[in-house]
Scaffold this active site. Structure first.
Site, PDB file in Angstrom:
ATOM      1  CD  GLU A 196      -2.830  -1.183   2.268  1.00 29.88           C
ATOM      2  OE1 GLU A 196      -2.626  -0.006   3.532  1.00 29.88           O
ATOM      3  OE2 GLU A 196      -3.223  -2.262   2.726  1.00 29.88           O
TER       4      GLU A 196
ATOM      5  CG  HIS B  13      -6.023   0.394   4.635  1.00 27.90           C
ATOM      6  ND1 HIS B  13      -5.203  -0.490   5.010  1.00 27.90           N
ATOM      7  CD2 HIS B  13      -6.705   0.310   5.594  1.00 27.90           C
ATOM      8  CE1 HIS B  13      -5.208  -0.758   6.293  1.00 27.90           C
ATOM      9  NE2 HIS B  13      -5.918  -0.582   6.362  1.00 27.90           N
TER      10      HIS B  13
END
Length: 318
Positions: free
Chosen positions: A267, A286
């Site tokens: 990420e 997220h």
């Protein structure tokens, strides 16, 4: 002389909006970084001048190697009271105080249901078709009432997800290694006799476990093969609990109907990740904990942590 404080990985530039940094005026000089650095060398170079660093969850790992390269660092603050990406032992050995903040469990439970409903009722393609003057009603939604919701984990978040499932008229079943009938009875759900049984019968499988040695890769190719072709898999917990290669294969081959994903091994998600393009994936970046109430708590309590540290009485230490 004012302490130098960095807030890193603040993608939305939220620290200034949700924290009253004027409380620290004269004692702390704030710098906010809204981008993300992947390379340890770059992180070490950027953070070298700072006495205090405020980090957002596990966006940037603080390994022993990185901490050794930050001799100026005195206080490290993470959002939440648990962060597997920080080497706490190494921090202690280096004399770095590590503190956390409160975090609310409702936001990830709410996002879990946004993903379930979005997938079941094809919200994204239908909304895109409407906005693009495309076909009117080109999908048929899946019913949740009467379907089986399987929860891998029944902690604080899983229990909240279970309550909503019951309210929707779903048959809710849960499993984890140490889950007991006493806990499932208290939550008003069934205890699955095994992971195998849960995956075989569930129409929606939602993951709510902490990532650790026992849970990493808990759902791999054999487990995905057990699921119904019409089943949905939801993961708002940690990507490593589900084997990502096996999941990509299952989705590409339509072994399951679809997946709702809020977490990824890397990420921010790389631009060339196939998860960005699969039509049966509903993915978010997220966002589980990214809400106004959580951010207000994170940054205001970070400020309180800094004040307490300045007064030589650290609070919320990890």
């Amino acid at each position: 002389m004012a302490l130098q404080c960095a807030v890193i990985d603040d993608y939305q530039d939220a620290a200034r909006r949700f924290g009253d940094w004027k409380q620290l005026a004269g004692n702390v000089e704030l710098t906010v970084f809204t981008d993300h650095l992947d390379e340890e060398n770059a992180v070490a170079e950027r953070l070298a001048p700072f006495d205090v660093v405020v980090i957002m969850r596990e966006r940037t790992p603080f390994s022993a190697a990185l901490l050794r390269r930050l001799p100026q660092l005195k206080l490290l603050i993470t959002s939440g009271m648990r962060n597997a990406a920080v080497d706490l032992q190494a921090a202690r050995e280096q004399g770095i105080t590590v503190c956390g903040t409160a975090s609310n469990s409702q936001p990830p439970a709410e996002l879990t249901w946004a993903l379930i409903l979005g997938l079941a009722r094809h919200i994204l393609p239908e909304a895109a078709a409407l906005r693009g003057r495309g076909p009117w009603q080109h999908t048929v939604g899946a019913d949740l009432h009467g379907a089986t919701l399987g929860l891998i984990g029944l902690g604080k978040i899983g229990t909240q997800v279970a309550r909503v499932g019951v309210a929707f008229g779903m048959d809710v079943v849960a499993w984890s290694e140490n889950l007991t009938a006493e806990r499932t009875d208290a939550a008003g759900v069934r205890l699955a006799p095994s992971k195998h049984a849960l995956l075989t019968e569930a129409d929606v499988v939602s993951v709510h476990l902490v990532l650790g040695p026992q849970s990493r890769g808990l759902i791999g190719a054999p487990e995905l093969a057990l699921m119904k072709e019409t089943a949905l898999l939801i993961n708002t917990s940690r990507a490593g609990i589900v084997d990502q290669t096996a999941l990509l294969t299952a989705l590409s081959r339509h072994q399951i109907r679809g997946a709702g994903l809020d977490v990824f091994e890397e990420e921010p998600l790389p631009h060339d990740s196939p998860f960005r393009d699969l039509p049966n994936v509903l993915a978010t970046p997220h966002l589980g904990y990214v809400t106004e109430r959580n951010y207000r708590g994170y940054f205001q309590e970070a400020i309180e942590n800094i004040e307490a540290f300045l007064n030589e009485r650290p609070i919320r230490t990890l």
